[in-house]
Design a protein around this motif. Structure first.
Motif, short mmCIF file in Angstrom:
data_model
loop_
_atom_site.label_atom_id
_atom_site.label_comp_id
_atom_site.label_asym_id
_atom_site.label_seq_id
_atom_site.Cartn_x
_atom_site.Cartn_y
_atom_site.Cartn_z
N MET A 296 0.81 -1.22 0.00
CA MET A 296 0.00 0.00 0.00
C MET A 296 0.85 1.27 0.00
SD MET A 296 -3.09 1.00 2.61
CE MET A 296 -2.00 0.99 4.04
N THR A 297 2.02 1.22 0.61
CA THR A 297 2.86 2.42 0.69
C THR A 297 3.87 2.52 -0.44
OG1 THR A 297 4.29 1.26 2.27
CG2 THR A 297 2.56 2.67 3.18
N ALA A 298 4.61 1.45 -0.67
CA ALA A 298 5.69 1.51 -1.66
C ALA A 298 5.16 1.72 -3.08
CB ALA A 298 6.52 0.22 -1.60
N LEU A 299 4.03 1.10 -3.40
CA LEU A 299 3.50 1.25 -4.75
C LEU A 299 3.02 2.67 -5.04
CD1 LEU A 299 1.50 -1.95 -5.84
CD2 LEU A 299 3.52 -0.94 -6.90
N CYS B 91 7.18 6.70 -6.95
CA CYS B 91 7.76 6.50 -8.28
C CYS B 91 8.81 5.40 -8.26
CB CYS B 91 8.35 7.80 -8.81
SG CYS B 91 9.72 8.45 -7.82
N ASP B 92 9.37 5.09 -7.08
CA ASP B 92 10.36 4.01 -6.97
C ASP B 92 9.71 2.64 -6.97
OD1 ASP B 92 12.45 5.90 -6.73
OD2 ASP B 92 11.99 6.14 -4.61
N GLY B 93 8.45 2.56 -6.57
CA GLY B 93 7.73 1.31 -6.60
C GLY B 93 8.07 0.36 -5.47
N LEU B 94 7.62 -0.87 -5.61
CA LEU B 94 7.78 -1.90 -4.60
C LEU B 94 8.97 -2.79 -4.94
CD1 LEU B 94 6.81 -3.72 -2.23
CD2 LEU B 94 5.23 -4.81 -3.84
N SER B 95 9.96 -2.79 -4.06
CA SER B 95 11.13 -3.65 -4.26
C SER B 95 10.79 -5.08 -3.89
CB SER B 95 12.30 -3.15 -3.41
OG SER B 95 13.37 -4.09 -3.45
#
Length: 368
Positions: A306-309, A312-316
């Motif tokens: 919910m946070t990382a997506l 602009c860096d996205g989900l690692s």
């Protein structure tokens, strides 16, 4: 490192869309500030505070003396990084010469101003206290006071708003040449005056395709003006991302003080009661009303999605366990295929089209 959020719930009047905890009981402001100082003493931390954020509500409704009292306690109780980002929210009509003078005596180095729109009819519809003519002079006053990092909030998707009217708001916002801009589509949250107006048929939601066009025009015009689109609703000049808000999206611990404020330490969340009277009584009696949630593996995974997506860096994918990675990639396949997600350097990132339907995508990738 950790962030510090202080909730100031006081407002001179309530906006129709606001779903945050707020109150117009301004006569309780000194009692509330005293309670905040007492809560700080009860919740001391050895972590270095790298960001401080006074949100609301309307923090600029506090008096100069009350603000000085708050910051005095913050720097007495906590270990604050000398280079900390210190943000305070305000309304354009509160930016007076007196406010500027008090600001010069505080460690505030970033101001976030609730502009919302440059259209006076819509400002009245929202029940905002300021008018459009007060916005630019407020920014100029802040500049003259030495505030070099200013953020403004905008809203779009008003009932009967046209694309050309929204473009006019964007152009006026750009003319202010601020360092940061946040823009949100008008939301009809249950429990708000706006939601009740919707239920009664007094207003209608904007067409979804028109809202999409408004969002994409926002992205394109701010990009052309040199702003980095670093989070779904946030745009910044290079080097001017909101460090405090970024801590929420990057899973950085934060301490929340005040009624309804949330805290996170990486293992659990806690939140204060959403009642001014109960908060005050709890702090004053030494029996603070707090709820907790211990975070299990599934909850931490959902929080990360919910946070990382949003960024602009996205989900690692490297942050996920092998099982989580397999599940996430499996649920992502249809969005990778239709172009709403992309996989870059082992990061899942929302595409331009995916940004507009981000809530649906994130919900699908979460574990129920």
């Amino acid at each position: 490192m950790a962030g510090l959020y202080i909730h100031i719930p006081f407002c001179a009047s309530r906006c129709v869309y606001c779903g945050f905890f707020s109150t117009t009981q301004l006569d309780l402001s000194q009692r509330y500030v005293d309670a905040l100082c007492k809560e700080m003493q009860c919740r001391q931390s050895q972590q270095i505070i790298s960001t401080i954020y006074l949100g609301g509500g309307t923090p600029s409704q506090l008096s100069s003396q009350q603000l000085k009292q708050l910051f005095s306690y913050i720097y007495k109780v906590y270990r604050v990084d000398p280079l900390a980002e210190v943000t305070m929210e305000c309304n354009p009509d509160d930016v007076t010469q007196q406010f500027i003078e008090s600001l010069s005596e505080l460690p505030v180095n970033r101001v976030s101003m609730g502009v919302q729109t440059f259209n006076n009819d819509r400002l009245r519809f929202l029940r905002r206290r300021h008018n459009a003519d007060q916005i630019a002079p407020s920014v100029e006053l802040l500049r003259r006071a030495g505030v070099s990092n200013i953020s403004i909030d905008l809203m779009y998707g008003f009932p009967q708003q046209t694309l050309s009217e929204w473009l006019l708001d964007i152009n006026k916002a750009l003319s202010l040449d601020v360092e940061h801009l946040s823009a949100y589509a008008l939301q009809y949250e249950e429990g708000t005056a706006l939601y009740r107006m919707l239920e009664k048929g007094e207003v209608n939601e904007i067409d979804e395709e028109l809202e999409r066009q408004m969002y994409f025009e926002l992205i394109d015009r701010l990009a052309s003006a040199g702003y980095e689109h670093y989070e779904i609703s946030n745009f910044a000049r290079i080097g001017c991302r909101s460090r405090h808000n970024s801590s929420y999206w990057n899973q950085t611990p934060y301490i929340g003080l005040g009624a309804a404020a949330h805290s996170y330490d990486g293992f659990k969340r806690q939140w204060n009661v959403s009642s001014l009277s109960e908060y005050l009584e709890g702090i004053e009696s030494g029996l603070q009303h707090v709820d907790f949630e211990e975070l299990d593996e599934s909850t931490r995974y959902n929080d990360l999605v919910m946070t990382a997506l949003r960024t602009c860096d996205g989900l690692s994918l490297q942050l996920l366990t092998p099982q989580q990675r397999q599940y996430c990639l499996s649920m992502s396949q249809k969005y990778l295929s239709n172009g709403w997600l992309k996989l870059v350097d082992n990061h899942l990132i929302l595409t331009r089209e995916g940004l507009f339907v981000s809530d649906m995508i994130m919900a699908e990738l979460m574990k129920v």
